[in-house]
Each structure stands twice: as structure tokens, then as C-alpha cells.
Design an enzyme around this catalytic site. Structure first.
Site, short mmCIF file in Angstrom:
data_model
loop_
_atom_site.label_atom_id
_atom_site.label_comp_id
_atom_site.label_asym_id
_atom_site.label_seq_id
_atom_site.Cartn_x
_atom_site.Cartn_y
_atom_site.Cartn_z
N GLU A 83 0.83 -1.21 0.00
CA GLU A 83 0.00 0.00 0.00
C GLU A 83 0.86 1.25 0.00
OE1 GLU A 83 -3.44 -1.56 3.08
OE2 GLU A 83 -2.01 -0.05 3.68
N CYS A 97 3.35 8.43 1.50
CA CYS A 97 3.57 7.48 2.59
C CYS A 97 3.85 6.14 1.93
CB CYS A 97 2.31 7.44 3.45
SG CYS A 97 2.42 6.28 4.81
N CYS A 104 4.05 -7.14 8.06
CA CYS A 104 5.06 -6.70 9.03
C CYS A 104 5.28 -7.83 10.03
CB CYS A 104 4.57 -5.44 9.76
SG CYS A 104 5.80 -4.71 10.87
N CYS A 108 2.41 -4.95 16.67
CA CYS A 108 1.81 -3.87 17.46
C CYS A 108 0.30 -4.10 17.47
CB CYS A 108 2.16 -2.52 16.86
SG CYS A 108 3.95 -2.24 16.74
N CYS A 111 -2.29 -1.93 15.30
CA CYS A 111 -1.96 -1.66 13.89
C CYS A 111 -2.52 -2.76 13.00
CB CYS A 111 -0.44 -1.57 13.74
SG CYS A 111 0.06 -1.33 12.02
N CYS A 319 -2.33 2.54 8.19
CA CYS A 319 -1.37 1.48 7.89
C CYS A 319 -2.01 0.09 7.81
CB CYS A 319 -0.33 1.52 9.03
SG CYS A 319 1.06 0.46 8.81
N1 SAH Z 1 6.92 0.27 11.58
C1 SAH Z 1 7.16 1.69 11.48
C2 SAH Z 1 6.59 2.25 10.22
C3 SAH Z 1 5.09 2.14 10.10
S1 SAH Z 1 4.56 3.71 10.46
C4 SAH Z 1 6.62 2.39 12.71
O1 SAH Z 1 5.90 1.76 13.48
O2 SAH Z 1 6.97 3.53 12.95
C5 SAH Z 1 2.99 3.66 10.78
C6 SAH Z 1 2.64 4.70 11.82
O3 SAH Z 1 1.23 4.70 11.90
C7 SAH Z 1 3.19 4.31 13.17
O4 SAH Z 1 3.46 5.42 13.98
C8 SAH Z 1 2.00 3.54 13.71
O5 SAH Z 1 2.06 3.48 15.09
C9 SAH Z 1 0.84 4.33 13.19
N2 SAH Z 1 -0.42 3.58 13.10
C10 SAH Z 1 -0.58 2.27 12.89
N3 SAH Z 1 -1.90 1.95 12.90
C11 SAH Z 1 -2.56 3.10 13.10
C12 SAH Z 1 -3.95 3.44 13.21
N4 SAH Z 1 -4.89 2.52 13.09
N5 SAH Z 1 -4.28 4.74 13.41
C13 SAH Z 1 -3.32 5.68 13.52
N6 SAH Z 1 -2.02 5.43 13.41
C14 SAH Z 1 -1.63 4.15 13.23
#
Ligand code: SAH
Length: 330
Positions: A83, A97, A104, A108, A111, A319
């Protein structure tokens, strides 16, 4: 475009070395086929069309949100989901982005990508092809590695892609790599020469809660991660962004804001509070008021904090959301 295949094909054909550069220059400026590359001989254009697919990615879906955000879902040649998102801002900024992995390996809990099975690392060319897709729509000038995957676990390909982004219009200073706190990657980003920005997904000021929502914290503890970020600042002299997703009743209390402010040096860190984009998780996003209060506490304690604009909410732009839904729909 598979740049390695391009190189080997051109050398098979006995073409001079500058051909690869010509092809790349056209591609980076938004060309959509070899046919447009008028300084290449016609028969070479035809051969390349046959032998080197113009993109490594196939566009599966493209969604346009009411705020101008465009989200693309691609698949790789071996059928992996990827994506990428284009965000358009009123001041004219065009920010991409990008994804570094399909799926992944980290888990987390908030996510959507974390709930998918990990596919694999993307290649440099697969990363660049996400950017080039949007470059064919319009000029772009910023990029964040905040799509699917953990860029620090695929740093060779991410950095190789970054090396080419300036010719697409995105300078290193306008490129940011976001990480869960993968220390070896932060150290490598510090040691390499490009002035790329670092963003850290923190989400909690203490280890116990952070381990609960981001299991990777058991491997790389908060104090060590922050130390690596401070070292990055010492060497690069560029502030580090702290990403903090606001989860109602989980990490959004007054006490947590205070603890966060006390953990961070105001000259090194800037906080970006992220309204939670609801996915099929156990969490609810914090209210607007809770986010505003949290921000005010940080500011009162000298920490600069902004609330991230929510972009593309009507098209599942968070994400991994789109890939997860596409997989569920078969
Ligand atoms: N793995 C890296 C890069 C992915 S970034 C990282 O975690 O930084 C994706 C960003 O979006 C991260 O800050 C993550 O915490 C955030 N994110 C993931 N799911 C989300 C959601 N449902 N709503 C808002 N932010 C989210």
C-alpha cells in the site's frame, strides 16, 4: 521498474552505460512508458517494453478520499500486497507514505498491518515504484516511510530507494523514516551520510505499557531506544519526531502526558499526536478533547507537540487497513 533487470538487459543488448541513466531520468520525471523516451532509439524502446516491465507493481485498487488523499493498493509479481498513500495539503505540499515490507513481522496490537501475515521485504525497485506511481499523477516533494512494514528491518533497500528519491522530486531532508525503535537500524541511519529525518513510534512513556501494545519493546527497551535517538541528534543535528497514537483510556491520561514530557528533551524531540484510525482492534481513539488536553500538557512542559491531521479516513488510509480488507474480501 526493476532497475537491476534494466541494467542487465541493457548490457545484454550491448547498449552504452548512459542508457540506464536516460531511462531513469524519464521515469523519475513521471513518464508512463518507454515510448515517451524520445532520446532512445525506437527499436530499443520496443525491446525494453517487451523485456523490462515498466513497473514491478500492479495497481489493484486506487481510492480517492474527499480530502484529496489517494491510496493505492498494489500487488508484487509474486502476489504480495503493498500500500502507498499520496497526501495533498493546502499549502501545496505533496507527501507520500511508502511501504517498506509487505505485511510486518512485528505485532503492534493497534496496527492493522501487525495483524497480517508477514510477506517479505520489498526491493529498492518495488519501493521506488510506489513513489513513481504517484509521480505519474503529479509532482511530489515529501516522503515518509510510514506505510506497511518496519523500514529499519529492510534498511538496505529503503536507503537504496532514498538515494534515488531526489530525482523524483523528494530531497533527503524531506524524507523521514519511521521506526518502532529498531536500534540497529537507528544506528545505521545515524552512520550513513544522507540527511534523512528519523521518526520514532513511541506510543507510551513507560516500558510496561509499551511492551503491552508494542511487543518489540521487550527486545529494545525504551531507555535504550531513546539513547539511540539522542545519538542520532548529536550526529545529524536534526530533531527526532515522536509519533504517539492516541488510544482512549490506554495512553492518553494527564499523568502519561506529564511522564512523556519529562522523558523527552525539548531541543531533541517534537511530538506528533496521531488520532487513532479505528481498525478491527480492541482500541478506541481518544476524543478530540483528550488529545487537545494531552497536547496542552506537553506544551506547558516545554515539549512542542502537534496533532496530526487525519487524512483519508473515508478510504481506510491507516497502515495496512486496505490490504487487510482486500484479503478478507478474497
Ligand atoms: N513500523 C514503522 C513504520 C510504520 S509507520 C513504525 O511503526 O513507525 C505507521 C505509523 O502509523 C506508526 O506510527 C504507527 O504506530 C501508526 N499507526 C498504525 N496503525 C494506526 C492506526 N490505526 N491509526 C493511527 N495510526 C496508526
Amino acid at each position: 521498474m526493476d532497475l537491476d533487470l534494466l541494467d542487465s538487459t541493457l548490457s545484454d543488448l550491448g547498449q552504452p552505460a548512459f542508457r540506464a541513466k536516460q531511462v531513469w531520468e524519464w521515469t523519475a520525471r513521471g513518464a508512463s512508458s518507454y515510448e515517451e523516451m524520445t532520446n532512445l532509439p525506437a527499436d530499443l524502446r520496443a525491446t525494453l517494453t517487451e523485456r523490462v516491465p515498466f513497473s514491478c507493481l500492479r495497481l489493484e485498487r486506487e481510492l480517492h478520499a474527499s480530502d484529496g488523499t489517494v491510496k493505492a493498493l498494489f500487488s508484487t509479481r509474486d502476489g504480495r500486497a503493498v500500500e502507498a498513500v499520496l497526501m495533498r495539503y493546502r499549502d501545496g505540499r505533496r507527501s507520500l507514505c511508502l511501504s517498506s515490507q509487505s505485511g510486518c513481522p512485528l505485532t503492534c496490537t493497534f496496527c492493522a498491518t501487525g495483524t497480517m501475515k508477514f510477506g517479505r521485504n520489498l526491493t529498492r525497485s518495488e519501493i521506488l515504484d510506489q513513489a513513481l506511481h504517484f509521480r505519474r499523477i503529479e509532482e511530489v516533494d515529501h516522503c515518509v516511510f510510514m506505510g506497511m512494514g518496519e523500514p529499519m528491518m529492510n534498511l538496505d533497500h529503503v536507503l537504496a530507494a532514498c538515494r534515488r528519491l531526489p530525482s523524483v522530486g523528494i530531497t533527503h531532508r524531506r524524507t523521514a523514516i519511521s521506526t518502532v525503535g529498531w536500534i540497529p537500524g537507528i544506528e545505521r541511519l545515524t552512520a550513513q551520510e544522507m540527511p534523512i529525518r528519523l521518526a520514532l513510534s513511541l506510543h507510551s512513556p513507560d516500558d510496561a505499557l509499551r511492551s503491552q501494545i508494542m511487543p518489540v519493546n521487550d527486545r529494545y527497551r525504551l531507555a535504550d531506544v531513546l539513547r539511540a535517538c539522542r545519538d542520532f541528534y548529536e550526529v545529524k543535528r536534526r530533531m527526532v519526531f515522536i509519533e504517539y497514537v492516541m488510544l482512549a483510556g490506554v495512553n492518553d491520561s494527564y499523568a502519561q502526558a506529564l511522564q512523556l514530557a519529562r522523558t523527552l528533551e525539548p531541543w531533541i524531540f517534537k511530538v506528533n499526536l496521531i488520532p487513532y484510525n479505528p481498525t478491527d482492534s480492541i482500541y478506541d481513539g481518544s476524543s478530540r478533547e483528550a488529545i487537545e488536553t494531552f497536547r496542552a500538557v506537553l506544551e506547558e512542559h516545554g515539549i512542542s507537540a502537534t496533532v496530526r491531521l487525519t487524512r483519508g479516513r473515508d478510504i481506510d488510509a491507516a497502515c495496512g487497513q486496505l490490504a487487510v480488507k482486500a484479503a478478507a474480501a478474497g
